[in-house]
Write a protein that holds these residues in place. Structure first.
Motif, short mmCIF file in Angstrom:
data_model
loop_
_atom_site.label_atom_id
_atom_site.label_comp_id
_atom_site.label_asym_id
_atom_site.label_seq_id
_atom_site.Cartn_x
_atom_site.Cartn_y
_atom_site.Cartn_z
N GLU A 1 -13.24 -41.27 -19.75
CA GLU A 1 -12.41 -40.42 -20.59
C GLU A 1 -13.09 -40.13 -21.93
N ARG A 2 -13.72 -41.14 -22.51
CA ARG A 2 -14.44 -40.93 -23.77
C ARG A 2 -15.61 -39.97 -23.57
N ILE A 3 -16.32 -40.11 -22.47
CA ILE A 3 -17.44 -39.21 -22.18
C ILE A 3 -16.94 -37.79 -22.01
N ARG A 4 -15.82 -37.63 -21.31
CA ARG A 4 -15.24 -36.30 -21.12
C ARG A 4 -14.85 -35.69 -22.46
N ALA A 5 -14.29 -36.49 -23.35
CA ALA A 5 -13.90 -35.99 -24.68
C ALA A 5 -15.12 -35.56 -25.48
N VAL A 6 -16.19 -36.33 -25.40
CA VAL A 6 -17.42 -35.97 -26.12
C VAL A 6 -18.01 -34.67 -25.55
N GLU A 7 -18.00 -34.53 -24.24
CA GLU A 7 -18.52 -33.30 -23.63
C GLU A 7 -17.70 -32.09 -24.05
N THR A 8 -16.39 -32.24 -24.11
CA THR A 8 -15.53 -31.14 -24.56
C THR A 8 -15.84 -30.77 -26.00
N GLU A 9 -16.01 -31.78 -26.84
CA GLU A 9 -16.34 -31.53 -28.25
C GLU A 9 -17.68 -30.81 -28.37
N LEU A 10 -18.66 -31.20 -27.58
CA LEU A 10 -19.97 -30.55 -27.62
C LEU A 10 -19.87 -29.10 -27.17
N ASP A 11 -19.07 -28.83 -26.14
CA ASP A 11 -18.88 -27.45 -25.69
C ASP A 11 -18.24 -26.61 -26.80
N ASP A 12 -17.25 -27.17 -27.49
CA ASP A 12 -16.60 -26.45 -28.59
C ASP A 12 -17.60 -26.17 -29.71
N ARG A 13 -18.41 -27.16 -30.03
CA ARG A 13 -19.40 -26.97 -31.10
C ARG A 13 -20.44 -25.94 -30.70
N LYS A 14 -20.79 -25.89 -29.42
CA LYS A 14 -21.77 -24.91 -28.96
C LYS A 14 -21.22 -23.50 -29.16
N MET A 15 -19.94 -23.30 -28.84
CA MET A 15 -19.34 -21.98 -29.02
C MET A 15 -19.29 -21.61 -30.49
N VAL A 16 -18.95 -22.56 -31.36
CA VAL A 16 -18.91 -22.31 -32.80
C VAL A 16 -20.31 -21.98 -33.30
N SER A 17 -21.30 -22.69 -32.80
CA SER A 17 -22.68 -22.45 -33.21
C SER A 17 -23.12 -21.03 -32.83
N GLU A 18 -22.77 -20.61 -31.62
CA GLU A 18 -23.14 -19.25 -31.19
C GLU A 18 -22.45 -18.21 -32.06
N ARG A 19 -21.19 -18.44 -32.39
CA ARG A 19 -20.47 -17.50 -33.25
C ARG A 19 -21.10 -17.46 -34.64
N LEU A 20 -21.53 -18.61 -35.15
CA LEU A 20 -22.16 -18.67 -36.46
C LEU A 20 -23.46 -17.86 -36.47
N VAL A 21 -24.23 -17.94 -35.41
CA VAL A 21 -25.47 -17.17 -35.33
C VAL A 21 -25.16 -15.68 -35.38
N ARG A 22 -24.13 -15.25 -34.66
CA ARG A 22 -23.76 -13.82 -34.69
C ARG A 22 -23.30 -13.40 -36.09
N VAL A 23 -22.52 -14.24 -36.74
CA VAL A 23 -22.05 -13.91 -38.10
C VAL A 23 -23.23 -13.83 -39.06
N GLU A 24 -24.18 -14.74 -38.94
CA GLU A 24 -25.36 -14.69 -39.81
C GLU A 24 -26.15 -13.40 -39.59
N ALA A 25 -26.29 -12.98 -38.34
CA ALA A 25 -27.02 -11.74 -38.06
C ALA A 25 -26.28 -10.55 -38.67
N GLN A 26 -24.96 -10.54 -38.55
CA GLN A 26 -24.19 -9.44 -39.14
C GLN A 26 -24.30 -9.46 -40.66
N LEU A 27 -24.29 -10.65 -41.25
CA LEU A 27 -24.41 -10.76 -42.70
C LEU A 27 -25.76 -10.24 -43.18
N GLU A 28 -26.82 -10.53 -42.45
CA GLU A 28 -28.14 -10.01 -42.82
C GLU A 28 -28.15 -8.49 -42.76
N SER A 29 -27.51 -7.94 -41.74
CA SER A 29 -27.43 -6.48 -41.61
C SER A 29 -26.66 -5.87 -42.77
#
Length: 76
Positions: A31-59
């Motif tokens: 259960e703890r491993i599953r929770a960590v994997e879910t957290e990592l998936d959430d962080r990955k999505m946030v990271s991808e969104r942050l990259v898009r926002v940074e690209a838009q900000l540069e533009s």
């Protein structure tokens, strides 16, 4: 030295308790491993969104710089 070949009820109970404890521990670890994997998936999505926002900000920053240069050229 002679080993007694008798299995007592207390030995069987001890083995069952240890097995139960191991199963509970394995379940909680899974259960703890599953929770960590879910957290990592959430962080990955946030990271991808942050990259898009940074690209838009540069533009936007580039567009703002061009607008400022045009306004400064008009004022001269």
């Amino acid at each position: 030295m002679e080993i007694e070949k008798k299995v007592t009820l207390s030995l069987v109970i001890a083995i069952l308790v240890q097995t139960g404890g191991a199963l509970v521990w394995a379940g909680s670890a899974a259960e703890r491993i599953r929770a960590v994997e879910t957290e990592l998936d959430d962080r990955k999505m946030v990271s991808e969104r942050l990259v898009r926002v940074e690209a838009q900000l540069e533009s936007v920053s580039g567009q703002l710089n061009r607008i400022e240069r045009r306004m400064e050229a008009r004022d001269e």
